[in-house]
Every structure is written in structure tokens, then in C-alpha cells.
Design a protein around this motif. Structure first.
Motif, PDB file in Angstrom:
ATOM      1  N   MET A  48      65.513  79.280  16.092  1.00  0.00           N
ATOM      2  CA  MET A  48      65.670  80.453  16.953  1.00  0.00           C
ATOM      3  C   MET A  48      66.934  80.283  17.802  1.00  0.00           C
ATOM      4  O   MET A  48      67.157  79.227  18.397  1.00  0.00           O
ATOM      5  CB  MET A  48      64.452  80.593  17.870  1.00  0.00           C
ATOM      6  CG  MET A  48      64.502  81.827  18.735  1.00  0.00           C
ATOM      7  SD  MET A  48      62.967  81.985  19.698  1.00  0.00           S
ATOM      8  CE  MET A  48      63.376  83.393  20.695  1.00  0.00           C
ATOM      9  N   SER A 105      69.585  80.679  20.844  1.00  0.00           N
ATOM     10  CA  SER A 105      69.367  80.680  22.283  1.00  0.00           C
ATOM     11  C   SER A 105      69.871  81.977  22.898  1.00  0.00           C
ATOM     12  O   SER A 105      70.808  82.620  22.403  1.00  0.00           O
ATOM     13  CB  SER A 105      70.071  79.480  22.918  1.00  0.00           C
ATOM     14  OG  SER A 105      71.441  79.736  23.047  1.00  0.00           O
ATOM     15  N   ALA A 136      71.452  82.156  25.543  1.00  0.00           N
ATOM     16  CA  ALA A 136      72.807  81.940  26.046  1.00  0.00           C
ATOM     17  C   ALA A 136      73.859  82.229  24.974  1.00  0.00           C
ATOM     18  O   ALA A 136      74.940  82.751  25.279  1.00  0.00           O
ATOM     19  CB  ALA A 136      72.940  80.506  26.548  1.00  0.00           C
ATOM     20  N   THR A 137      73.557  81.882  23.741  1.00  0.00           N
ATOM     21  CA  THR A 137      74.536  82.136  22.673  1.00  0.00           C
ATOM     22  C   THR A 137      74.726  83.638  22.472  1.00  0.00           C
ATOM     23  O   THR A 137      75.853  84.120  22.270  1.00  0.00           O
ATOM     24  CB  THR A 137      74.070  81.464  21.369  1.00  0.00           C
ATOM     25  OG1 THR A 137      73.924  80.066  21.594  1.00  0.00           O
ATOM     26  CG2 THR A 137      75.092  81.688  20.260  1.00  0.00           C
ATOM     27  N   PHE A 197      78.322  78.840  31.976  1.00  0.00           N
ATOM     28  CA  PHE A 197      76.872  79.014  32.139  1.00  0.00           C
ATOM     29  C   PHE A 197      76.299  78.198  33.297  1.00  0.00           C
ATOM     30  O   PHE A 197      75.085  78.105  33.439  1.00  0.00           O
ATOM     31  CB  PHE A 197      76.146  78.684  30.827  1.00  0.00           C
ATOM     32  CG  PHE A 197      76.217  79.798  29.825  1.00  0.00           C
ATOM     33  CD1 PHE A 197      75.275  80.821  29.837  1.00  0.00           C
ATOM     34  CD2 PHE A 197      77.243  79.854  28.895  1.00  0.00           C
ATOM     35  CE1 PHE A 197      75.349  81.864  28.932  1.00  0.00           C
ATOM     36  CE2 PHE A 197      77.328  80.901  27.978  1.00  0.00           C
ATOM     37  CZ  PHE A 197      76.383  81.912  27.998  1.00  0.00           C
ATOM     38  N   VAL A 244      71.017  80.829  32.833  1.00  0.00           N
ATOM     39  CA  VAL A 244      69.871  81.086  31.962  1.00  0.00           C
ATOM     40  C   VAL A 244      68.877  79.939  32.157  1.00  0.00           C
ATOM     41  O   VAL A 244      69.263  78.765  32.103  1.00  0.00           O
ATOM     42  CB  VAL A 244      70.307  81.162  30.483  1.00  0.00           C
ATOM     43  CG1 VAL A 244      69.080  81.367  29.578  1.00  0.00           C
ATOM     44  CG2 VAL A 244      71.307  82.288  30.283  1.00  0.00           C
ATOM     45  N   LYS A 245      67.629  80.298  32.395  1.00  0.00           N
ATOM     46  CA  LYS A 245      66.620  79.258  32.615  1.00  0.00           C
ATOM     47  C   LYS A 245      65.419  79.472  31.701  1.00  0.00           C
ATOM     48  O   LYS A 245      65.025  80.600  31.432  1.00  0.00           O
ATOM     49  CB  LYS A 245      66.148  79.254  34.080  1.00  0.00           C
ATOM     50  CG  LYS A 245      67.218  78.768  35.052  1.00  0.00           C
ATOM     51  CD  LYS A 245      66.666  78.639  36.467  1.00  0.00           C
ATOM     52  CE  LYS A 245      67.737  78.072  37.408  1.00  0.00           C
ATOM     53  NZ  LYS A 245      67.245  77.959  38.796  1.00  0.00           N
ATOM     54  N   ASP A 246      64.874  78.355  31.288  1.00  0.00           N
ATOM     55  CA  ASP A 246      63.614  78.366  30.544  1.00  0.00           C
ATOM     56  C   ASP A 246      62.634  77.506  31.326  1.00  0.00           C
ATOM     57  O   ASP A 246      62.838  76.294  31.459  1.00  0.00           O
ATOM     58  CB  ASP A 246      63.824  77.795  29.135  1.00  0.00           C
ATOM     59  CG  ASP A 246      62.548  77.861  28.292  1.00  0.00           C
ATOM     60  OD1 ASP A 246      61.450  77.946  28.878  1.00  0.00           O
ATOM     61  OD2 ASP A 246      62.662  77.818  27.061  1.00  0.00           O
ATOM     62  N   PHE A 247      61.609  78.128  31.878  1.00  0.00           N
ATOM     63  CA  PHE A 247      60.680  77.406  32.743  1.00  0.00           C
ATOM     64  C   PHE A 247      59.595  76.669  31.962  1.00  0.00           C
ATOM     65  O   PHE A 247      58.648  76.145  32.546  1.00  0.00           O
ATOM     66  CB  PHE A 247      60.043  78.376  33.752  1.00  0.00           C
ATOM     67  CG  PHE A 247      61.030  78.938  34.728  1.00  0.00           C
ATOM     68  CD1 PHE A 247      61.478  78.171  35.795  1.00  0.00           C
ATOM     69  CD2 PHE A 247      61.550  80.213  34.571  1.00  0.00           C
ATOM     70  CE1 PHE A 247      62.407  78.667  36.698  1.00  0.00           C
ATOM     71  CE2 PHE A 247      62.488  80.721  35.463  1.00  0.00           C
ATOM     72  CZ  PHE A 247      62.921  79.958  36.528  1.00  0.00           C
ATOM     73  N   SER A 248      59.759  76.633  30.649  1.00  0.00           N
ATOM     74  CA  SER A 248      58.812  75.903  29.793  1.00  0.00           C
ATOM     75  C   SER A 248      57.377  76.370  30.034  1.00  0.00           C
ATOM     76  O   SER A 248      56.434  75.570  30.022  1.00  0.00           O
ATOM     77  CB  SER A 248      58.937  74.391  30.024  1.00  0.00           C
ATOM     78  OG  SER A 248      60.236  73.963  29.697  1.00  0.00           O
ATOM     79  N   ALA A 261      63.360  81.884  27.493  1.00  0.00           N
ATOM     80  CA  ALA A 261      64.482  81.815  28.429  1.00  0.00           C
ATOM     81  C   ALA A 261      64.728  83.177  29.076  1.00  0.00           C
ATOM     82  O   ALA A 261      64.454  84.216  28.475  1.00  0.00           O
ATOM     83  CB  ALA A 261      65.731  81.326  27.705  1.00  0.00           C
ATOM     84  N   GLU A 308      76.577  81.572  14.668  1.00  0.00           N
ATOM     85  CA  GLU A 308      77.374  80.803  15.644  1.00  0.00           C
ATOM     86  C   GLU A 308      76.768  79.408  15.858  1.00  0.00           C
ATOM     87  O   GLU A 308      77.478  78.399  15.813  1.00  0.00           O
ATOM     88  CB  GLU A 308      77.398  81.572  16.978  1.00  0.00           C
ATOM     89  CG  GLU A 308      77.905  80.770  18.167  1.00  0.00           C
ATOM     90  CD  GLU A 308      79.401  80.883  18.378  1.00  0.00           C
ATOM     91  OE1 GLU A 308      80.050  81.606  17.585  1.00  0.00           O
ATOM     92  OE2 GLU A 308      79.904  80.232  19.308  1.00  0.00           O
ATOM     93  N   GLU A 309      75.466  79.362  16.048  1.00  0.00           N
ATOM     94  CA  GLU A 309      74.844  78.060  16.320  1.00  0.00           C
ATOM     95  C   GLU A 309      74.818  77.178  15.073  1.00  0.00           C
ATOM     96  O   GLU A 309      75.007  75.964  15.168  1.00  0.00           O
ATOM     97  CB  GLU A 309      73.428  78.248  16.892  1.00  0.00           C
ATOM     98  CG  GLU A 309      73.478  78.877  18.277  1.00  0.00           C
ATOM     99  CD  GLU A 309      72.167  78.755  19.037  1.00  0.00           C
ATOM    100  OE1 GLU A 309      71.198  78.192  18.480  1.00  0.00           O
ATOM    101  OE2 GLU A 309      72.123  79.218  20.183  1.00  0.00           O
ATOM    102  N   ASN A 313      78.189  75.840  14.783  1.00  0.00           N
ATOM    103  CA  ASN A 313      78.410  74.787  15.783  1.00  0.00           C
ATOM    104  C   ASN A 313      77.812  73.466  15.317  1.00  0.00           C
ATOM    105  O   ASN A 313      78.409  72.393  15.517  1.00  0.00           O
ATOM    106  CB  ASN A 313      77.771  75.185  17.121  1.00  0.00           C
ATOM    107  CG  ASN A 313      78.578  76.226  17.854  1.00  0.00           C
ATOM    108  OD1 ASN A 313      79.782  76.377  17.616  1.00  0.00           O
ATOM    109  ND2 ASN A 313      77.935  76.982  18.740  1.00  0.00           N
ATOM    110  N   ALA A 364      79.809  69.998  14.519  1.00  0.00           N
ATOM    111  CA  ALA A 364      79.442  68.695  15.069  1.00  0.00           C
ATOM    112  C   ALA A 364      79.268  67.666  13.954  1.00  0.00           C
ATOM    113  O   ALA A 364      79.702  66.507  14.083  1.00  0.00           O
ATOM    114  CB  ALA A 364      78.147  68.824  15.878  1.00  0.00           C
TER     115      ALA A 364
END
Lengths: 280, 118
Positions: free
Chosen positions: B1, B3, B5-6, B22, B28-32, B37, B65-66, B69, B73
Motif C-alpha cells: 500500500m 503511503s 505522503a507519497t 515532510f 503526516v502522522k499514523d497513530f497506529s 495515516a 513511485e515507491e 524508489n 535503493a
């Protein structure tokens, strides 16, 4: 020291209980029906048949027993025995006259030692700005609780560029039960200085930037560590000593900007959020 | 999935804003807590905060994009350190092979071929 008038006399002058002479030299001295042990024969005035006796020769003393130099008979009369004071009884000192030099220096070391921590209600002497007072041990003891330690239960994904609350779901211990392993938030139980320690490890061999933050609920970060990672480094740690206020709530966020998601490693060795109180 | 942010990054780029920070521009926050997010701060005055629908339109592009990326890497790790690569290039120069027949060029091509971008 000279005195005008009669010199004050200090001591415990006691007339011994009456003694009846009999066919023995030895008599037990008593005061109020309790055995009395004089300091020495020289501390006694003994009158026998109207004659004051010389201590050491006419009579001696061993413990509470007065012994005449020879046995008496029932015809003799022990008129009186007076103890000329007990040097151990010096009367009641005036306020504030007992100096340190007058105290035996083993008044503490000669006493029985406690072998366990004192009870909370045990008391100590303390000088409160020069005034002696007693204080309960509970008020001065240092206890590093409340304290807790928790770790991530299993690998946790941290999305790219997302400050993610770290799910410290497994508690090692939680003395005080102030950490919530469901929402991963810690409520400060009492206002004090605390040491907070965090260890995290990203499961990545890529180069990326990461950050961890201690977040005060509702207000934002109070402490943050940023770190650049290469293929040989995937851990990030932070330690802070902070003055915290009771009822405030804190949690940990992890952040990374690798361009994709990276897991935080959820094992005991590589993840931990722990806090303990240093001092109130 | 992908993000959130992306997708925000792609939305911003599509509207002429690159190099989003960011840590400052958008938080952007993910409070789990299972709700995913969220954008908790939007500090870009020149661009409106995107709607959920606008962001959803970038789902596919964000995935690409991800994924790319991740491929970047992987490639970067495979290339090895710069010192080793320079050494390889130097040897190619000495051998007169500073072209696609050189060892360095062949190694880089093999890595790229093995890790194609989407």
C-alpha cells in the motif's frame, strides 16, 4: 567554682532500707525493696551501734552486698546506711548544655544495625535549618519508580515520510501501570525528573534518513533525534532526562524518508521504550 | 500500500511544488490505531490541502513511485561503494575500454537490467 551561700549539691542521695543485724557480716542493700548497688564503699555512710564505720576496713561492698569486717549479732544495731549519690545519676541537665564532645562517639556504631531497608515510618534525626527534627524515612528515600519498559511485538511498517506512532505492545515490566500498551502512550504518574530511553532499528540496508521523537500528546515533540543511515547502520537511539508534569501523556514516533515503507524490527534486542523516575 | 505522503508529494509536484519537507511543510502522522495515516499539518499557503479524492487519483502513480524508489535503493546497494567503482573505471581506462565494453559499464548495465524500473 565558688558559690555564695550553699554550694548546690547534685546527686542521688538515698537512705537504704533498714537493715536488721544478725549473726552474719553480709547484708544486702536495698532501696524501696530493690537491690541497690553503690559505686563503692566510699559512697556509703554506715552507722553501726552509733559509730560511723570506715569504708574499706570496717566494711566493704561487692555489688549490692555490704560486708562488715566481722559477723554481727542480733544485739548489734545498724542505725542507717546512706548512699552518697550515684554518679550515674547527674540529675536533669539544663536545655542545650550537652555538647557533642560530651557524647560517646559510639552512640550510633555501638547499636544494633538494621539489616534491611528502613520502614517508611522509621524516623531519623535531621537539622532543619539548625533545629533538630525527626523525619520519616519515606520522605527521603530515593526510589526509581514508577518505571516501565516495552518493546515492539512484531515488525511494524513505517510509511515513507510519515511520523508513525511506534507500537510498543509488549511490556517487559510496568511498575505503576502507567504505560498503555494498546495506544502506546505513557501517562506521567507524578511530577518529577525522568530518564527516557528509546531504541529502534529499521530493517533496511538502504541509505535513508530517519528520526525518532518523544511526543507530548497534544503539543508536539519534546525531543527528537535525526539520523542518516547507510547500508551498515539501521539503528536509531535516543535518551533524555526531562522534567515532566503529572498527567501529561507521551508517546514515540518513528519517521523515515527512504521513498517507501520500511519495517521497524520487532524484537527484544532492537526495540525498547523505557522510562524511570530519577528524582522528584 | 502506498503511503499518504507519497501521494501528497505527487500532488504537490503536479501543482508546481517540488522538494516538499515532510518535517515542516506537511506533517503526516499514523497513530497506529488502525485508522491509517492522516495529514495533521498543512503549511503550504500557495497550495490547498488535497481532498481524499484528489489524493486517490495518485494511487497508481504513488505505487510506481515507491516501487521505483525501492529499485533505486536496490541498484544503489548493488553498485557498491564509489571507491570500488572508480577503481574499476580506472582499470577500464588503462585497458582502453572506457565504453560499453568496459567492466564498469557491463556491471552497471547488468544491475539495471536485473532491476528494471516500472
Amino acid at each position: 567554682m565558688a558559690y555564695i551561700g550553699r554550694e548546690p549539691q547534685i546527686g542521688n542521695y538515698v537512705v537504704m532500707d533498714a537493715l536488721s543485724a544478725s549473726a552474719t557480716a553480709d547484708y544486702t542493700l536495698q532501696s524501696g525493696s530493690t537491690n541497690f548497688i553503690p559505686e563503692s564503699a566510699n559512697h556509703l555512710i554506715v552507722s553501726l551501734n552509733g559509730v560511723i564505720q570506715k569504708p574499706g576496713s570496717s566494711f566493704t561492698v561487692a555489688g549490692a552486698v555490704l560486708s562488715f569486717s566481722s559477723a554481727l549479732t542480733s544485739n548489734d544495731s545498724i542505725d542507717f546506711v546512706i548512699a552518697l549519690g550515684n554518679v550515674l545519676d547527674i540529675g536533669t541537665p539544663s536545655d542545650g548544655v550537652i555538647t557533642n564532645a560530651k557524647l560517646a562517639q559510639d552512640i550510633i556504631s555501638s547499636e544494633t544495625a538494621l539489616t534491611d531497608a528502613p520502614a517508611d515510618t522509621d524516623e531519623l534525626l535531621i537539622s532543619d535549618a539548625g533545629t533538630l527534627k525527626r523525619i520519616d524515612y519515606s520522605l527521603i528515600k530515593t526510589v526509581n519508580t514508577p518505571m516501565f519498559s516495552a518493546r515492539i511485538s512484531s515488525n511494524q511498517s513505517v510509511a515513507n515520510n510519515t511520523a508513525t506512532t511506534v507500537a510498543f505492545a509488549t511490556e517487559h515490566y510496568d511498575i505503576g501501570s502507567d504505560f498503555n500498551n494498546s495506544d502506546y502512550k505513557w501517562t506521567v504518574p507524578e511530577t518529577a525528573k525522568y530518564l527516557m530511553n528509546i531504541r529502534l532499528a529499521f530493517d533496511s540496508s538502504a541509505e535513508f534518513y530517519s528520526a525518532l521523537s518523544i511526543v507530548k500528546d497534544g503539543t508536539g515533540d519534546i525531543y527528537s533525534v535525526q539520523m542518516g543511515h547507510d547500508e551498515a547502520s539501521d539503528s536509531i537511539t535516543g535518551t533524555v532526562i526531562a522534567s515532566l508534569t503529572a498527567t501529561h501523556v507521551y508517546y514515540i514516533t518513528a519517521y523515515q524518508s527512504s521513498g517507501g515503507s520500511i519495517n521497524l524490527i520487532g524484537n527484544e534486542q532492537q526495540s525498547e521504550f523505557s522510562v524511570f523516575k530519577l528524582i522528584s | 500500500m502506498t503511503s499518504l505522503a507519497t501521494k501528497i508529494k505527487l500532488y504537490a509536484e503536479a501543482n508546481g511544488i517540488s522538494n516538499l519537507d515532510f518535517r515542516k511543510d506537511v506533517i503526516v502522522k499514523d497513530f497506529s490505531d488502525g485508522t491509517g495515516a492522516k495529514i495533521t499539518e498543512w503549511n503550504i499557503d500557495s497550495l490547498a490541502q488535497p481532498t481524499s479524492e484528489q489524493l486517490a487519483s495518485y494511487n497508481s502513480a504513488a505505487t510506481t513511485e515507491e516501487n521505483n524508489n525501492a529499485i533505486r535503493a536496490t541498484r544503489k546497494n548493488s553498485y557498491g561503494n564509489i571507491g570500488d567503482q572508480l577503481d574499476l573505471i580506472y582499470k577500464d581506462i588503462v585497458a582502453g575500454k572506457l565504453d560499453t565494453t568496459g567492466e564498469w559499464a557491463k556491471k552497471i548495465k547488468a544491475i539495471k537490467d536485473a532491476n528494471p524500473k516500472e
